[in-house]
Design a protein around this motif. Structure first.
Motif, short mmCIF file in Angstrom:
data_model
loop_
_atom_site.label_atom_id
_atom_site.label_comp_id
_atom_site.label_asym_id
_atom_site.label_seq_id
_atom_site.Cartn_x
_atom_site.Cartn_y
_atom_site.Cartn_z
N LEU A 45 22.21 34.31 -15.91
CA LEU A 45 20.92 34.54 -15.26
C LEU A 45 20.00 35.38 -16.14
N ASN A 46 20.54 36.46 -16.69
CA ASN A 46 19.76 37.41 -17.47
C ASN A 46 19.24 36.80 -18.77
N LYS A 47 20.03 35.95 -19.38
CA LYS A 47 19.66 35.37 -20.68
C LYS A 47 18.92 34.04 -20.56
N GLY A 48 18.69 33.59 -19.34
CA GLY A 48 17.92 32.36 -19.16
C GLY A 48 18.69 31.09 -19.39
N TYR A 49 20.02 31.15 -19.36
CA TYR A 49 20.81 29.94 -19.60
C TYR A 49 20.66 28.93 -18.47
N PHE A 50 20.48 29.43 -17.24
CA PHE A 50 20.24 28.52 -16.13
C PHE A 50 18.90 27.82 -16.30
N GLU A 51 17.89 28.58 -16.66
CA GLU A 51 16.55 28.00 -16.86
C GLU A 51 16.58 26.95 -17.95
N ASP A 52 17.35 27.21 -19.01
CA ASP A 52 17.47 26.24 -20.11
C ASP A 52 18.00 24.90 -19.62
N GLU A 53 18.75 24.94 -18.54
CA GLU A 53 19.32 23.71 -17.95
C GLU A 53 18.44 23.14 -16.85
N GLY A 54 17.24 23.71 -16.69
CA GLY A 54 16.33 23.22 -15.66
C GLY A 54 16.69 23.69 -14.27
N LEU A 55 17.36 24.83 -14.18
CA LEU A 55 17.83 25.34 -12.89
C LEU A 55 17.15 26.66 -12.55
N ASN A 56 16.68 26.76 -11.34
CA ASN A 56 16.14 28.01 -10.81
C ASN A 56 17.20 28.59 -9.88
N VAL A 57 18.05 29.47 -10.43
CA VAL A 57 19.21 29.97 -9.71
C VAL A 57 18.89 31.33 -9.08
N THR A 58 19.12 31.42 -7.78
CA THR A 58 18.98 32.67 -7.05
C THR A 58 20.38 33.14 -6.67
N ILE A 59 20.73 34.36 -7.09
CA ILE A 59 22.08 34.89 -6.85
C ILE A 59 22.05 36.00 -5.81
N ASP A 60 22.93 35.89 -4.82
CA ASP A 60 23.09 36.92 -3.80
C ASP A 60 24.50 37.50 -3.85
N GLN A 61 24.65 38.73 -3.39
CA GLN A 61 25.97 39.32 -3.28
C GLN A 61 26.76 38.60 -2.18
N GLY A 62 28.08 38.76 -2.22
CA GLY A 62 28.94 38.02 -1.30
C GLY A 62 29.56 38.87 -0.23
N GLU A 63 30.44 38.24 0.55
CA GLU A 63 31.12 38.91 1.65
C GLU A 63 32.63 38.70 1.58
N GLY A 64 33.11 38.30 0.41
CA GLY A 64 34.52 38.02 0.24
C GLY A 64 34.72 36.66 -0.40
N SER A 65 35.78 36.53 -1.19
CA SER A 65 36.02 35.28 -1.93
C SER A 65 36.21 34.09 -1.02
N ALA A 66 36.83 34.31 0.15
CA ALA A 66 37.00 33.22 1.10
C ALA A 66 35.68 32.88 1.78
N ALA A 67 34.85 33.90 1.99
CA ALA A 67 33.56 33.68 2.65
C ALA A 67 32.63 32.82 1.81
N THR A 68 32.84 32.81 0.49
CA THR A 68 32.04 31.93 -0.37
C THR A 68 32.16 30.49 0.10
N VAL A 69 33.36 30.08 0.46
CA VAL A 69 33.60 28.70 0.90
C VAL A 69 32.84 28.41 2.19
N THR A 70 32.94 29.31 3.16
CA THR A 70 32.27 29.07 4.44
C THR A 70 30.75 29.16 4.30
N ARG A 71 30.28 30.01 3.41
CA ARG A 71 28.84 30.10 3.17
C ARG A 71 28.30 28.78 2.62
N ILE A 72 29.05 28.18 1.72
CA ILE A 72 28.62 26.90 1.13
C ILE A 72 28.76 25.78 2.16
N MET A 73 29.83 25.77 2.90
CA MET A 73 30.03 24.73 3.92
C MET A 73 28.95 24.81 5.00
N GLY A 74 28.47 26.02 5.28
CA GLY A 74 27.44 26.19 6.29
C GLY A 74 26.06 25.78 5.83
#
Length: 341
Positions: A45-74
């Motif tokens: 994110l900091n070095k612009g590698y996502f932008e180089d790939e044409g991606l506008n990536v927004t990163i948020d903090q999480g609530e646990g490694s398992a919660a990542t799955v439910t967050r995406i499924m939701g």
């Protein structure tokens, strides 16, 4: 002259609009609060590698490694950093809905039982007659019955207490429990924060050393993103892979990227946590052959069986439901070699 310059500037601005419009928005969730092990994503994110790939990536903090799955499924997130074992659990019950791992980072699991050396626990058999504590629902706690079966432990002779994760180390230090079900990458530093010496004063029963050959955290994406925009998934993987190679070579600049994302972190602590992840969670021998980001299908199949037993799953998902390597760059671009600064 002024008109010409203004016209040229306007032309450049207008020309830039389609490029901006073509950027693909990606909502990304970390596995927990900002930590050193998040470096591959935050450096990209900091070095612009996502932008180089044409991606506008927004990163948020999480609530646990398992919660990542439910967050995406939701549907709240398109991608994230989380536990492959949580994908297995959800894929068993809701096939076709669970996210898919596309870049495996932690090819060794952080699941362990930690005990003070004063407790006198030197082998798995010594757990009998002792009291262990842990948070309900974590992989370490849920998979302990499988650990016990594999290592000849009579579960009826082991007392187990349920507690909040932040109480495990303090209760162990006070002697209220003889050991704790933990994640090594968290507990190691919790002990240090409590003025303990985790290396010399504690025994660590890492699950991988006792028949629990499991994978853990990596980058996963939603099935919707895979189906609708596979080019974005490939770009996401390329950017994270590029950053991962840099993280392995330069942890200092990695911590700078983490600080740019969250200036409230303790840089020394998170540098140490990053180094811990690089040398304890990301260095399975198989990586020298298959490269970072990939995994071994037969090993994943075995781990699916372990998880299914520990979580009493009704269905065994196929390895192909859990992991997709088709987005990975060539293996020579994923050659992983850690150089600690």
């Amino acid at each position: 002259m002024k008109h010409s310059l203004f016209g040229a500037a306007l032309t450049l601005m207008v020309g830039a609009v389609p490029a901006l419009a073509d950027m693909t928005d990606i909502r990304f969730t970390l596995g927990w609060k900002t930590q050193g092990s998040d470096a591959p994503f935050l450096l990209a994110l900091n070095k612009g590698y996502f932008e180089d790939e044409g991606l506008n990536v927004t990163i948020d903090q999480g609530e646990g490694s398992a919660a990542t799955v439910t967050r995406i499924m939701g549907g709240a997130y398109d991608a994230g950093f989380g536990d492959i074992n949580a994908i297995i659990q959800n894929a068993a019950a809701r096939p076709g809905e669970a996210p898919v791992m596309v870049y495996q980072l932690w090819n060794r699991p952080p699941f362990a039982i930690v005990t003070p050396k004063t407790a006198g626990i030197e082998t798995p058999a010594d757990f009998e007659g002792k009291t262990l504590g842990g948070a309900q629902g974590t992989p370490t706690t849920r998979l302990f019955p499988v650990f016990a079966e594999l290592n000849g432990i009579d579960l009826e002779l082991v007392s187990q207490e349920s507690m909040a994760p932040n109480l495990q180390e303090p209760m162990m230090i006070r002697g209220d429990i003889d050991g704790a079900f933990v994640f090594t990458s968290t507990s190691w530093f919790n002990l240090i924060a409590n003025r303990q010496d985790p290396a010399n004063d504690y025994n660590w029963f890492n699950f991988e050393d006792y028949g629990m050959d499991l994978y853990s955290n990596g980058m996963m994406v939603s099935r919707k993103l895979m189906a609708e925009n596979p080019e974005a998934v490939a770009g996401l993987v390329r950017a994270v892979n590029k950053a991962t190679m840099e993280v392995a070579a330069n942890q200092d600049s990695s911590v700078e990227a983490i600080m740019a994302f969250d200036n409230l972190i303790n840089p020394e602590l998170e540098l140490a946590r990053l180094e811990f992840a690089l040398t304890n969670l990301m260095n399975a021998p198989e990586v020298t052959e298959i490269g970072m980001g990939d995994l071994v299908d037969e090993r994943l199949t075995r781990s699916i069986e372990i998880v299914a037993k520990g979580y009493d799953l009704d269905r065994l998902p196929e390895a192909s439901e859990i992991f997709d390597r088709s987005f990975l760059p060539p293996v020579d671009a994923r050659a992983f070699e850690v150089t600690l600064n």
